[in-house]
Design a protein around this motif. Sequence first.
Motif, short mmCIF file in Angstrom:
data_model
loop_
_atom_site.label_atom_id
_atom_site.label_comp_id
_atom_site.label_asym_id
_atom_site.label_seq_id
_atom_site.Cartn_x
_atom_site.Cartn_y
_atom_site.Cartn_z
N MET A 1 0.82 -1.21 0.00
CA MET A 1 0.00 0.00 0.00
C MET A 1 0.86 1.26 0.00
O MET A 1 0.53 2.25 -0.66
N LYS B 1 2.17 1.53 -3.49
CA LYS B 1 1.10 1.99 -4.39
C LYS B 1 0.87 3.49 -4.24
O LYS B 1 0.72 4.21 -5.24
N SER B 2 0.86 3.98 -3.00
CA SER B 2 0.64 5.41 -2.78
C SER B 2 1.75 6.24 -3.41
O SER B 2 1.50 7.30 -3.98
N GLU C 1 0.97 6.37 -7.10
CA GLU C 1 -0.18 7.24 -7.36
C GLU C 1 0.17 8.71 -7.18
O GLU C 1 -0.35 9.58 -7.90
N LEU C 2 1.06 9.00 -6.24
CA LEU C 2 1.49 10.38 -6.00
C LEU C 2 2.60 10.82 -6.94
O LEU C 2 3.02 11.97 -6.91
N TYR D 1 1.85 13.04 6.78
CA TYR D 1 1.50 11.72 6.28
C TYR D 1 2.58 11.22 5.31
O TYR D 1 3.02 10.08 5.36
N ILE E 1 5.01 7.79 5.36
CA ILE E 1 5.06 6.82 4.26
C ILE E 1 6.48 6.68 3.74
O ILE E 1 6.97 5.57 3.51
#
Length: 355
Positions: free
Chosen positions: A31, A34-35, A38-39, A71, A75
């Motif tokens: 995850m 993936k983030s 996506e970012l 955040y 990550i």
Amino acid sequence: MGENAMVEEEALMLQGQADIWKYMFHFADSMALKSAVELRIPDIIHRHDGPITLTQITTSLPDATSPDPTYLARIMSLLVRRNIFSAHHPSDGGDTLYGLTHSSRWLLSDSAVNLAPMLLLENHPTLLAPWHYLSHCVREGGEAFKKTHGGDIWALASESPHFNKLFNDGMACTARIVMEAIILAYKEGFESIGSLVDVGGGTGGTVSKIVKAYPHIKCINFDLPHVVATAPEHDGVTHVGGDMFHSIPNADAVFMKWILHDWSDEDCIKILKNCKKAISKEKGKVIIVEFVLKPEGKGLFDDTAFVFDLVMIAHTSGKERTELEWKNLLKEAGFPRYQIINIPSFLSIIEAYPA
């Protein structure tokens, strides 16, 4: 039990507990990764041509209305621990600088070879949901994907243009990576054939690489009608829609990359028998590109092969196979001879001959 044995046993139990915690939350790695995709974090760092601060990343995020750098910092901390990104802490106490590693370079969207589309596909909610049905499959048989979505993955792709694109993009990105290795390592194999049909070739990316490197080969990209309907034109490639369970276009060689692992042994035998009908008995061959499971293997991708065997339970009716399983499958389909050719890739080439 002696004191030393007790100490060792306690240490092993503690390690065992740590392992369970690690595997319990392995999904967090996926995850977080993936983030980052996506970012577009790998792309942002790459555009700056060097390591950058968290603030620079945050201000460059696409479509960010009110970005939260705290955040992002958390990550990135995990992804740095996983060696996806590097972190440099200046001695003067300045802001941490985040850079790319050999891992995150595989996630650059403008790179000719990148794994970002495959990562987004495999971590899409549609493909994650069937994983919750593995125990159901053990208890009662059946297919996890059908239990989850009411039909198989191919039906969903034919019904949903969005998922079809997601799926095709994922397959295409892996094809580019594998084909670079195959083109270089399988030169003699391609030079000896005049025509080739890529069965399950998707939108034709794989076979276009072959014909570009070996323009003497007449190439056919063969897949389901709804797949080839969205395929772009490629020089030297003819797109043909059809069903490999019914018939396969004639050629000197049949090429199948990551196809047979999607199907049961019974279905694979049907496909291979159609392959045999499509090639000549004297000079024809089938070129299979798949994992070869090695239970005791310690190679770079041997562990990944066993993970993919579970991917097959979650998403298809297929399986990954050992060399003995491949040998038995090929023999039953009418291919008594074969050889395995190792290439610098996560897959291997299995050359099968009808005589």
